[in-house]
Structure formats: structure tokens, C-alpha cells
Design an enzyme around this catalytic site. Structure first.
Site, mmCIF file in Angstrom:
data_model
loop_
_atom_site.group_PDB
_atom_site.id
_atom_site.type_symbol
_atom_site.label_atom_id
_atom_site.label_comp_id
_atom_site.label_asym_id
_atom_site.label_seq_id
_atom_site.Cartn_x
_atom_site.Cartn_y
_atom_site.Cartn_z
ATOM 1 N N SER A 188 0.800 -1.477 0.072
ATOM 2 C CA SER A 188 0.074 0.127 -0.052
ATOM 3 C C SER A 188 0.940 1.511 0.063
ATOM 4 O O SER A 188 0.412 2.275 -0.159
ATOM 5 C CB SER A 188 -0.931 -0.049 1.147
ATOM 6 O OG SER A 188 -0.087 0.063 2.242
ATOM 7 N N HIS A 216 -5.468 -4.586 -0.723
ATOM 8 C CA HIS A 216 -5.455 -3.234 -1.457
ATOM 9 C C HIS A 216 -5.783 -3.991 -3.032
ATOM 10 O O HIS A 216 -5.203 -3.133 -3.836
ATOM 11 C CB HIS A 216 -4.489 -2.604 -1.410
ATOM 12 C CG HIS A 216 -3.999 -1.831 0.013
ATOM 13 N ND1 HIS A 216 -4.686 -0.591 -0.015
ATOM 14 C CD2 HIS A 216 -3.616 -1.886 1.071
ATOM 15 C CE1 HIS A 216 -4.428 -0.057 1.151
ATOM 16 N NE2 HIS A 216 -3.860 -1.008 1.634
ATOM 17 N N LYS A 247 -12.249 -1.831 2.740
ATOM 18 C CA LYS A 247 -11.636 -1.003 1.946
ATOM 19 C C LYS A 247 -12.594 -0.749 0.627
ATOM 20 O O LYS A 247 -13.471 -0.425 0.788
ATOM 21 C CB LYS A 247 -9.925 -1.621 1.563
ATOM 22 C CG LYS A 247 -9.335 -1.050 2.769
ATOM 23 C CD LYS A 247 -7.902 -1.686 2.479
ATOM 24 C CE LYS A 247 -7.180 -1.077 3.910
ATOM 25 N NZ LYS A 247 -6.053 -2.207 4.534
HETATM 26 C C1 LIG Z 1 -5.710 -2.517 5.628
HETATM 27 C C2 LIG Z 1 -4.854 -3.818 5.860
HETATM 28 C C3 LIG Z 1 -5.036 -4.842 6.613
HETATM 29 C C4 LIG Z 1 -6.190 -4.791 7.839
HETATM 30 O O1 LIG Z 1 -7.651 -4.701 7.361
HETATM 31 P P1 LIG Z 1 -8.701 -4.546 8.268
HETATM 32 O O2 LIG Z 1 -9.614 -5.329 7.909
HETATM 33 O O3 LIG Z 1 -8.853 -2.889 8.467
HETATM 34 O O4 LIG Z 1 -8.208 -5.034 9.904
HETATM 35 C C5 LIG Z 1 -4.232 -6.087 6.496
HETATM 36 N N1 LIG Z 1 -3.421 -6.115 5.671
HETATM 37 C C6 LIG Z 1 -3.258 -5.177 4.674
HETATM 38 C C7 LIG Z 1 -2.022 -5.490 3.764
HETATM 39 C C8 LIG Z 1 -3.852 -4.019 4.705
HETATM 40 O O5 LIG Z 1 -3.678 -3.020 3.924
#
Ligand SMILES: *Cc1c(COP(=O)(O)O)cnc(C)c1O
Length: 402
Positions: A188, A216, A247
């Protein structure tokens, strides 16, 4: 012993450490929104800004259709479960969502969690022990690192995105019973897409499994948005996929692990965040189900996102800004210098654009940047207004030719 003084020491020490963070410019504060999440947001200072820093890739977070889908599910299934899944916390909608996620991702089975952080935290320990090896990209997400720590398997770390080093680590792990390569599908901070075709080839050569974290990527990478495995033509070659509902896939919260049914059945028996934490709220399960139906019926949102990304990348690079090349909607605009990145983000805020400056230790020393994230919800007019602000701030700070 003066126990009150002893306790006070604790709080004084914490306050001191917080002061240090503030002095180093590393103290994080929350920006308070008074509106829904969206292409534009209203902040509690009354200003409306174009938002370029949410993980709202498909623009669904504040979308009316999501509010309606969540309301509908709440009406039907109630507000919450007051139970973990295996006691009395599983409803039809949870089973439907697990089924829909499995088929969307091209996997056999799926298990839901309260967050992807929990999915990653609970995936390694039930499946691997001291006889096994986990081979992990150096820049993997914190939740993968924590999940690996909770497991007794031997750990091997390969240099970020470095296939030669990955092979060296696979050789080093050769004596182990089971081996699994673990990588973020997309990283990310840079928008770097993992080389899953090459990773799968190396895994085959060395008899290793492959796990990807698709936070992502799920919903918009690949021709029909299935993720990085679709993007790289390796659907069917990935053993474990973890991802988030927080997301692109709606933006509320929730996570999942998808894999063969033996894996998912084992996780249902042994994965601690699943066994010891409450069920996903029905509103989220129902609305996520609606998202998957929508994405399976049409690639419109995914296509709009990639159109916006290509436009923004071309225009911003054309102005003379240095960006990390690529195709992902994460667009790092490089400033290299931390105070400069902060000044640039602050000036953009004044000009009506919300972006975040990132600097050490979140990114390597000397790699400070503002990270732009595009959304399907951005209109061309909003992108043009944001680009005008970048041009003006860039000229003022001498980042691009006047
Ligand atoms: C945002 C993210 C997470 C965590 O996701 P949540 O559902 O908010 O706990 C885990 N791994 C990656 C690569 C992320 O970008």
C-alpha cells in the site's frame, strides 16, 4: 513503599514518551469528518475537501446503495448477534457471504473475521508448527508479521519483491515439512503489485504453498476485479487469500480468509480470533453480499477507478512531479524530504485537497511522499480541481517548474 508515587511514575513516563513523539513530529492525530466518507468530505472545521487519501477504491463507503443494503439486512437480521460464530452467532447471511466471497475469489471455501487484522492474526498458528517454514516479504503488513509471531514455524524473510532472494530463502527452508510463501498482493505504500506469476513458479519448483493478502486488491485488481491473482493470471494457483471488507468492498469493517475446505474447516476449529471474538454485524454481512453481487454483474466501478487512476497518473507526471510508476490507484507523489512532504500536504489542505504525508518510519528514510489514492467516485471535475491544487502548491514550493 509509596504505591501512589509508583503509579504516578507510570503515567509520567507515558507522558514523557508522548512528548518525545511530538518533538520528533511523529505524533499522529485524527482528522475529524462530519460527513460521510466520499470523493468529497466535510471536516469538522466546516471545510469541504476533495478526498485523495481513503481506501475507498470503488467509492462505496458513503454510497446510498450501501446504506440501504445495510438497513435492509439490519431490518431482517437485527443489529447484532451477541455471540461468536460457533455458539449462536451464525446467520444465513454469514453463510451466504462466505459462499459469495469463495466464488468471487475463485476459492473453495471462506471464513469471516471481524477484520483482516484478525484474519492474518489467526491464520498461521492453527496451520503451521515448528516443523514448517513461513517465507515472508520484508514489507508485509503489520498484521501478517504479528500473525507469524503467534506461530511456532521457522521464519524466513526475503528482501521486498526480490525473487532471487525469495529463492535463496526457499532453499534455506528446504529441510522443513511444509513451506508457505506469504506476500501482500499489493503493497500500500508504493502501489507495488507482487509478482505472483513468478512467486507461483518458485513455489511450484520448491514445493511451497502461496498466501496473499488482498486488502488493496480485492474488488478492483484484474479484469473482473477478483484481485492480484486474476491480474497475474494465477487464479487457481493460490492456496490462501486473506482480505478486508473495510476497503474497496464497502469500507465498513470485516475480514476473511479463503482457501481449500480443509484449511477453512481447520480455522473454524482452531483460529483464535474466530473462536473468541464476536460475529460480523448482519448489516455488514448483508451489505457486503450486495457489493459482491454488484461487482459480479458489472465491472463498471472497477473500470471507472482504473480510468481515474490512468488519468491522474498521466496528468501529475506531465506536470513534472516524480511519482512511483505503476498502474495501481495508490499513487505515491515523491517529495523525499519529511518536512517538505508535511508542508506540501498542509498547503494542499488549504487549497481544498485532503492527502496525507508519509515519512520515516512509515516509509524508508529519504523517501517521504504524499500518497494519493484514487476512487471510482471521483468525477473528472474533482480530479481536475485536485490537479490544479497540486500544480499551484508544487510551483509555490518549487517542486515543479513555475
Ligand atoms: C488494511 C490492511 C489490513 C487490515 O485490514 P482491516 O480489515 O482493516 O483489519 C491487513 N493487511 C493489509 C495489507 C492491509 O492493507
Amino acid at each position: 513503599m509509596d504505591t501512589t508515587a509508583k503509579k504516578n511514575d507510570f503515567y509520567t513516563e507515558l507522558a514523557g514518551k508522548l512528548d518525545t513523539l511530538r518533538e520528533q513530529g511523529l505524533y499522529k492525530t485524527e482528522r475529524v469528518l462530519s460527513s460521510r466518507q466520499g470523493a468529497e468530505v466535510r471536516c469538522d472545521d466546516g471545510r469541504t475537501l476533495i478526498n485523495l487519501c481513503a481506501n475507498n477504491y470503488l467509492g462505496l463507503s458513503g454510497d446510498e446503495s450501501m446504506v440501504r443494503a445495510a438497513d435492509y439486512a439490519t431490518e431482517q437480521y437485527g443489529y447484532g448477534l451477541s455471540s461468536v460464530r460457533f455458539i449462536c452467532g451464525t446467520q444465513t447471511v454469514h453463510k451466504q457471504l462466505e459462499q459469495a466471497l469463495s466464488s468471487f475469489l475463485g476459492m473453495e471455501d471462506c471464513i469471516l473475521y471481524a477484520a483482516a487484522f484478525d484474519a492474518n492474526g489467526g491464520v498461521f498458528e492453527p496451520l503451521f508448527d515448528e516443523n514448517d517454514a513461513i517465507i515472508s516479504d520484508a514489507l508485509n503488513h503489520a498484521s501478517i508479521i504479528d500473525g507469524i509471531r503467534l506461530c511456532k514455524a521457522a521464519r524466513f524473510r526475503y528482501e521486498h519483491n526480490d525473487m532471487a532472494d525469495l529463492e535463496r530463502q526457499l532453499q534455506a527452508a528446504a529441510g522443513k515439512r511444509h513451506k508457505i510463501i506469504v506476500t501482500d498482493g499489493v503493497f500500500s505504500m508504493d502501489g507495488t503489485i507482487a509478482q505472483l506469476d513468478r512467486i507461483c513458479d518458485l513455489a511450484d519448483k520448491h514445493g511451497a504453498l502461496v498466501m496473499i493478502d488482498e486488502c488493496h486488491a480485492s474488488g478492483f485488481m484484474g479484469a473482473t476485479g477478483r484481485g492480484t491473482h486474476e491480474h497475474h493470471g494465477v487464479m487457481g494457483r493460490i492456496d490462501i487469500i486473506t482480505g478486508t471488507l473495510g476497503k474497496a468492498l464497502g469500507g465498513a469493517m470485516g475480514g476473511f480468509t479463503a482457501a481449500r475446505k480443509e484449511v477453512i474447516q481447520t480455522l473454524r476449529q482452531k483460529s483464535r480470533p474466530y473462536l473468541f471474538s464476536n460475529s460480523l454485524a448482519p448489516a455488514i454481512a448483508g451489505a457486503s453480499l450486495a457489493v459482491l453481487e454488484r461487482l459480479s454483474a458489472s465491472t463498471e466501478l472497477r473500470d471507472r477507478l482504473h480510468g481515474n487512476t490512468a488519468y491522474f497518473r498521466k496528468e501529475i507526471a506531465g506536470m513534472g512531479f516524480i511519482i512511483k510508476p505503476g498502474t495501481h490507484p495508490v499513487v505515491p507523489v515523491m517529495l523525499f524530504d519529511a518536512p517538505l512532504a508535511q508542508r506540501f500536504a498542509a498547503r494542499l489542505y488549504e487549497l481544498g485537497v485532503l492527502v496525507t504525508g508519509f515519512f520515516y518510519p512509515v516509509v524508508p528514510m529519504g523517501q517521504a511522499r504524499v500518497r494519493v489514492q484514487l476512487s471510482a467516485a471521483h468525477t473528472r471535475a474533482q480530479l481536475d480541481a485536485a490537479l490544479d491544487a497540486f500544480r499551484q502548491a508544487g510551483k509555490e514550493l518549487g517542486l515543479i517548474p513555475a
